[in-house]
Design an enzyme around this catalytic site. Structure first.
Site, PDB file in Angstrom:
ATOM      1  N   GLN A   1     -15.038   2.798   0.882  1.00  0.00           N
ATOM      2  CA  GLN A   1     -14.106   2.250  -0.105  1.00  0.00           C
ATOM      3  C   GLN A   1     -13.716   3.349  -1.087  1.00  0.00           C
ATOM      4  O   GLN A   1     -14.555   3.804  -1.872  1.00  0.00           O
ATOM      5  CB  GLN A   1     -14.766   1.078  -0.840  1.00  0.00           C
ATOM      6  CG  GLN A   1     -13.847   0.418  -1.859  1.00  0.00           C
ATOM      7  CD  GLN A   1     -14.536  -0.693  -2.650  1.00  0.00           C
ATOM      8  OE1 GLN A   1     -15.664  -1.088  -2.340  1.00  0.00           O
ATOM      9  NE2 GLN A   1     -13.871  -1.179  -3.676  1.00  0.00           N
TER      10      GLN A   1
ATOM     11  N   HIS B   1      -7.158  -5.701   2.224  1.00  0.00           N
ATOM     12  CA  HIS B   1      -6.009  -5.163   2.973  1.00  0.00           C
ATOM     13  C   HIS B   1      -5.493  -6.226   3.937  1.00  0.00           C
ATOM     14  O   HIS B   1      -6.289  -6.834   4.671  1.00  0.00           O
ATOM     15  CB  HIS B   1      -6.439  -3.965   3.840  1.00  0.00           C
ATOM     16  CG  HIS B   1      -6.929  -2.760   3.106  1.00  0.00           C
ATOM     17  ND1 HIS B   1      -6.162  -1.615   2.976  1.00  0.00           N
ATOM     18  CD2 HIS B   1      -8.097  -2.487   2.489  1.00  0.00           C
ATOM     19  CE1 HIS B   1      -6.862  -0.692   2.314  1.00  0.00           C
ATOM     20  NE2 HIS B   1      -8.038  -1.194   2.007  1.00  0.00           N
TER      21      HIS B   1
ATOM     22  N   ASP C   1       0.856  -1.191   0.000  1.00  0.00           N
ATOM     23  CA  ASP C   1       0.000   0.000   0.000  1.00  0.00           C
ATOM     24  C   ASP C   1       0.896   1.247   0.000  1.00  0.00           C
ATOM     25  O   ASP C   1       1.896   1.310   0.721  1.00  0.00           O
ATOM     26  CB  ASP C   1      -0.908   0.001   1.242  1.00  0.00           C
ATOM     27  CG  ASP C   1      -2.034   1.018   1.128  1.00  0.00           C
ATOM     28  OD1 ASP C   1      -3.187   0.599   0.974  1.00  0.00           O
ATOM     29  OD2 ASP C   1      -1.738   2.234   1.189  1.00  0.00           O
ATOM     30  N   ILE C   2       0.521   2.236  -0.799  1.00  0.00           N
ATOM     31  CA  ILE C   2       1.344   3.443  -0.963  1.00  0.00           C
ATOM     32  C   ILE C   2       1.318   4.323   0.296  1.00  0.00           C
ATOM     33  O   ILE C   2       2.243   5.120   0.528  1.00  0.00           O
ATOM     34  CB  ILE C   2       0.857   4.236  -2.203  1.00  0.00           C
ATOM     35  CG1 ILE C   2       1.962   5.099  -2.765  1.00  0.00           C
ATOM     36  CG2 ILE C   2      -0.387   5.037  -1.903  1.00  0.00           C
ATOM     37  CD1 ILE C   2       1.633   5.691  -4.136  1.00  0.00           C
TER      38      ILE C   2
ATOM     39  N   ASN D   1     -13.034  -2.704   2.572  1.00  0.00           N
ATOM     40  CA  ASN D   1     -13.917  -1.542   2.657  1.00  0.00           C
ATOM     41  C   ASN D   1     -15.015  -1.628   1.594  1.00  0.00           C
ATOM     42  O   ASN D   1     -14.842  -2.273   0.552  1.00  0.00           O
ATOM     43  CB  ASN D   1     -13.110  -0.252   2.513  1.00  0.00           C
ATOM     44  CG  ASN D   1     -12.252   0.008   3.745  1.00  0.00           C
ATOM     45  OD1 ASN D   1     -12.722  -0.128   4.873  1.00  0.00           O
ATOM     46  ND2 ASN D   1     -10.997   0.354   3.541  1.00  0.00           N
TER      47      ASN D   1
ATOM     48  N   HIS E   1     -10.283  -4.917  -3.332  1.00  0.00           N
ATOM     49  CA  HIS E   1      -8.968  -5.265  -2.775  1.00  0.00           C
ATOM     50  C   HIS E   1      -9.117  -5.652  -1.319  1.00  0.00           C
ATOM     51  O   HIS E   1      -9.986  -5.124  -0.617  1.00  0.00           O
ATOM     52  CB  HIS E   1      -7.981  -4.090  -2.926  1.00  0.00           C
ATOM     53  CG  HIS E   1      -8.519  -2.792  -2.421  1.00  0.00           C
ATOM     54  ND1 HIS E   1      -9.452  -2.051  -3.128  1.00  0.00           N
ATOM     55  CD2 HIS E   1      -8.295  -2.104  -1.273  1.00  0.00           C
ATOM     56  CE1 HIS E   1      -9.773  -0.976  -2.430  1.00  0.00           C
ATOM     57  NE2 HIS E   1      -9.084  -0.984  -1.293  1.00  0.00           N
TER      58      HIS E   1
HETATM   59  P1  AMP Z   1      -9.920   1.750   0.269  1.00  0.00           P
HETATM   60  O1  AMP Z   1     -10.429   1.775  -1.148  1.00  0.00           O
HETATM   61  O2  AMP Z   1     -10.634   2.710   1.159  1.00  0.00           O
HETATM   62  O3  AMP Z   1      -9.913   0.345   0.835  1.00  0.00           O
HETATM   63  O4  AMP Z   1      -8.419   2.241   0.263  1.00  0.00           O
HETATM   64  C1  AMP Z   1      -7.628   2.271  -0.888  1.00  0.00           C
HETATM   65  C2  AMP Z   1      -6.210   1.967  -0.511  1.00  0.00           C
HETATM   66  O5  AMP Z   1      -5.427   1.988  -1.680  1.00  0.00           O
HETATM   67  C3  AMP Z   1      -5.576   2.972   0.468  1.00  0.00           C
HETATM   68  O6  AMP Z   1      -5.022   2.268   1.583  1.00  0.00           O
HETATM   69  C4  AMP Z   1      -4.511   3.659  -0.371  1.00  0.00           C
HETATM   70  O7  AMP Z   1      -3.373   4.023   0.366  1.00  0.00           O
HETATM   71  C5  AMP Z   1      -4.193   2.584  -1.407  1.00  0.00           C
HETATM   72  N1  AMP Z   1      -3.655   3.125  -2.670  1.00  0.00           N
HETATM   73  C6  AMP Z   1      -4.162   4.127  -3.429  1.00  0.00           C
HETATM   74  N2  AMP Z   1      -3.404   4.332  -4.517  1.00  0.00           N
HETATM   75  C7  AMP Z   1      -2.391   3.429  -4.462  1.00  0.00           C
HETATM   76  C8  AMP Z   1      -1.277   3.140  -5.297  1.00  0.00           C
HETATM   77  N3  AMP Z   1      -1.029   3.832  -6.427  1.00  0.00           N
HETATM   78  N4  AMP Z   1      -0.426   2.150  -4.915  1.00  0.00           N
HETATM   79  C9  AMP Z   1      -0.650   1.459  -3.775  1.00  0.00           C
HETATM   80  N5  AMP Z   1      -1.701   1.664  -2.958  1.00  0.00           N
HETATM   81  C10 AMP Z   1      -2.554   2.652  -3.281  1.00  0.00           C
END
Ligand code: AMP
Ligand code: ZN
Length: 121
Positions: free
Chosen positions: A90, A98, A29-30, A85, A96
């Site tokens: 989400q 986590h 995760d970024i 989420n 995805h």
């Molecule tokens: P959520 O959709 O709320 O479950 O969260 C989206 C997740 O994706 C968050 O934890 C972000 O930090 C992660 N995220 C968003 N863009 C990137 C990326 N380019 N590379 C890796 N993780 C990402």
């Protein structure tokens, strides 16, 4: 389609991949919440958990099991949390899972590059 995870899958956006097979990738995760925050992402664009076929969910579960063991061993974690989420919670509308090692047990200590090095060496 303007999906950030589809762009990652097509290598249009860089990512730190720790696992890949014919159906999924797993990336760092970024913006990690804990050290070793990993996302398992299906290659098929499925918006959220409601669109997931049971077979794909079963495969994601198997990969999650394998990566959980790897993450806990390599990071010396005592526990791990799965998060999915949905709805307004989400942010990225491509399913995805986590994986959060030591969530609620330990503060974040390392930057993503360091954790990536540990997980891929
Ligand atoms: P959520 O959709 O709320 O479950 O969260 C989206 C997740 O994706 C968050 O934890 C972000 O930090 C992660 N995220 C968003 N863009 C990137 C990326 N380019 N590379 C890796 N993780 C990402
Ligand atoms: Zn997508």
């Amino acid at each position: 389609m303007d999906c950030i995870f589809c762009k990652i899958l097509k290598n249009e956006i860089p990512s730190k991949r720790i696992y890949e097979d014919e159906k999924v990738i797993a990336i760092m995760d970024i913006n990690p919440v804990v050290d070793g925050h990993v996302l398992i992402i299906p290659k098929e664009h499925v918006e959220d958990y409601q669109g997931l076929k049971p077979e794909l969910l079963q495969h994601i579960y198997k990969v999650a099991d394998k990566l959980t063991k790897e993450l806990m061993t390599k990071l010396n974690s005592k526990g791990l949390t799965f998060v999915v989420n949905y709805g307004d919670s989400q942010l990225v509308k491509h399913f995805h899972l986590h994986l959060l090692p030591d969530y609620q047990l330990k503060e974040k200590e390392m930057d993503v590059d360091k954790v990536f090095e540990i997980l891929t060496k």
